[in-house]
Design a protein around this motif. Structure first.
Motif, PDB file in Angstrom:
ATOM      1  N   PHE A 194      32.267  34.328  42.864  1.00 15.34           N
ATOM      2  CA  PHE A 194      32.774  34.455  41.497  1.00 15.34           C
ATOM      3  C   PHE A 194      33.332  35.848  41.205  1.00 15.34           C
ATOM      4  O   PHE A 194      33.489  36.238  40.053  1.00 15.34           O
ATOM      5  N   CYS A 195      33.657  36.596  42.255  1.00 14.37           N
ATOM      6  CA  CYS A 195      34.054  37.993  42.083  1.00 14.37           C
ATOM      7  C   CYS A 195      35.371  38.171  41.317  1.00 14.37           C
ATOM      8  O   CYS A 195      35.586  39.191  40.665  1.00 14.37           O
ATOM      9  N   SER A 196      36.263  37.193  41.411  1.00 14.32           N
ATOM     10  CA  SER A 196      37.566  37.341  40.754  1.00 14.32           C
ATOM     11  C   SER A 196      37.429  37.445  39.245  1.00 14.32           C
ATOM     12  O   SER A 196      38.308  37.991  38.564  1.00 14.32           O
ATOM     13  N   ASP A 197      36.320  36.938  38.700  1.00 14.09           N
ATOM     14  CA  ASP A 197      36.100  36.980  37.255  1.00 14.09           C
ATOM     15  C   ASP A 197      35.067  38.031  36.858  1.00 14.09           C
ATOM     16  O   ASP A 197      34.585  38.022  35.724  1.00 14.09           O
ATOM     17  N   CYS A 198      34.738  38.937  37.756  1.00 15.24           N
ATOM     18  CA  CYS A 198      33.646  39.881  37.495  1.00 15.24           C
ATOM     19  C   CYS A 198      33.946  40.752  36.277  1.00 15.24           C
ATOM     20  O   CYS A 198      34.994  41.382  36.189  1.00 15.24           O
ATOM     21  N   ASN A 199      32.992  40.784  35.355  1.00  6.30           N
ATOM     22  CA  ASN A 199      33.113  41.632  34.166  1.00  6.30           C
ATOM     23  C   ASN A 199      31.909  42.552  34.025  1.00  6.30           C
ATOM     24  O   ASN A 199      31.616  43.049  32.946  1.00  6.30           O
ATOM     25  N   SER A 257      35.264  42.601  45.867  1.00  6.86           N
ATOM     26  CA  SER A 257      34.326  41.513  46.123  1.00  6.86           C
ATOM     27  C   SER A 257      33.059  42.060  46.728  1.00  6.86           C
ATOM     28  O   SER A 257      33.038  43.156  47.299  1.00  6.86           O
ATOM     29  N   LYS A 270      30.018  29.083  28.720  1.00  6.61           N
ATOM     30  CA  LYS A 270      29.880  30.380  29.368  1.00  6.61           C
ATOM     31  C   LYS A 270      28.924  31.244  28.565  1.00  6.61           C
ATOM     32  O   LYS A 270      28.879  31.165  27.342  1.00  6.61           O
ATOM     33  N   PRO A 307      27.879  34.860  35.515  1.00  2.94           N
ATOM     34  CA  PRO A 307      28.599  34.129  36.564  1.00  2.94           C
ATOM     35  C   PRO A 307      28.255  32.653  36.692  1.00  2.94           C
ATOM     36  O   PRO A 307      28.845  31.967  37.505  1.00  2.94           O
ATOM     37  N   ARG A 329      40.425  43.702  35.952  1.00  6.15           N
ATOM     38  CA  ARG A 329      39.280  43.009  35.366  1.00  6.15           C
ATOM     39  C   ARG A 329      38.667  43.888  34.285  1.00  6.15           C
ATOM     40  O   ARG A 329      38.442  45.083  34.508  1.00  6.15           O
ATOM     41  N   LYS A 366      28.022  28.682  36.423  1.00  3.98           N
ATOM     42  CA  LYS A 366      28.809  27.510  36.052  1.00  3.98           C
ATOM     43  C   LYS A 366      27.822  26.445  35.578  1.00  3.98           C
ATOM     44  O   LYS A 366      26.796  26.209  36.227  1.00  3.98           O
TER      45      LYS A 366
END
Length: 313
Positions: free
Chosen positions: A254-259, A309, A227, A231, A11, A233
């Protein structure tokens, strides 16, 4: 340059939240205890140290910086920090999260300093409920601040609301209509277990699934791909300028997309909002006042321990 901040799960980290103070002029019931003990001044990053960290992070590829608190606008000499950050041309978006109480005095300065977006917490439009939730807040000051920011030309203003069951959840439609009337976006944030409070969150928490269901019954919503780098939506409300954002750390992880990472006012680099995994940057800043390399190395190495996560549940 290509960012060096890529964690062990591939990520890319390009967004940091920097807290400039632990102090706040409110005592929101979901955030703080009523009698807070704040940090001594020497335990808080100086404005110069915050600016230095911003320069280091942008060198490492960070493009968006959000200034937070406590309430950031109560920090002494905060104007000078915003004007200094405005000179960093690597910052593509400089944003602020505020409770709105100081906007009547600070909005013009923020606009001049190039702040692109203001997120304003607004949990109630009822003065009694607002005072109950903030303990000491004045609703008129916040509303006047929002209107002033609009009047001087801020185009990117978003309201943030934490709905609490049997406290302010009955205002979901009033808050949405308030946003629609002013052409503002509104995000509902699921209550998170952060800070010391006297409330039982399992009782007061309202899920965003429930919020979306209620809103859909009264407004014509359409899901969007919009966006902001965070996080949320978003759903647009047809025939209005308003979008509804849902920030759902519990119901829709939304952790998989954490930036993102965050820096506390003590110089702690927290690698996840919902975990205590951190490294201490303040000692390095003060041990190496003229050499950024040790700080850069520490930040780059921290990517190896960024959790996959949160553990808010």
């Amino acid at each position: 340059m290509t960012t060096k901040l890529i964690d062990q799960f591939n990520r890319t980290i390009n967004y940091i939240r920097i807290s400039v103070t632990d102090r706040c002029d409110f005592r929101c019931i979901y955030c703080m205890s009523e009698k807070m003990k704040f940090l001594p001044r020497d335990d808080v990053l100086t404005l110069e140290e915050i600016s230095r960290l911003a320069n280091i992070f942008t060198f490492l590829g960070v493009k968006k910086i959000r200034i937070t608190g406590g309430e950031p606008l109560v920090r002494k000499n905060i104007d000078s920090l915003f004007h200094t950050l405005s000179k960093n041309k690597s910052i593509e978006e400089l944003t602020l999260t505020t409770n709105g109480s100081q906007l009547i005095h600070k909005a013009a300065m923020l606009k001049e300093a190039g702040v692109k977006r203001i997120n304003i917490s607004l949990d109630s439009l009822n003065p009694l409920t607002f005072n109950k939730m903030t303990r000491v807040g004045n609703l008129d000051e916040v509303i006047n601040g929002i209107n002033h920011a609009l009047n001087i030309g801020f185009e990117k203003i978003k309201l943030n609301t934490v709905l609490m069951r049997n406290i302010n959840d009955s205002e979901i439609f009033d808050l949405t209509n308030f946003a629609i009337k002013r052409g503002l976006d509104l995000s509902f944030i699921e209550e998170m277990p952060l800070g010391a409070t006297s409330y039982e969150r399992k009782i007061t928490s309202v899920s965003n699934d429930e919020i979306l269901k209620k809103l859909s019954e009264n407004f014509d919503l359409e899901k969007t791909i919009y966006k902001t780098g965070g996080p949320a939506k978003y759903w647009s409300i047809r025939n209005t300028k308003t979008k509804i954002g849902l920030i759902s750390p519990h119901s829709h992880n939304f952790c998989s997309d954490c930036n993102r990472i965050r820096i506390s006012c003590k110089g702690e680099l927290f690698l996840c909002l919902g975990q205590e995994t951190k490294i201490e940057l303040m000692p390095l800043l003060r041990l190496f006042p003229n050499n950024d390399d040790p700080i850069k190395d520490a930040i780059i190495n921290s990517m190896k321990i960024k959790p996959k996560s949160h553990e808010l549940d």
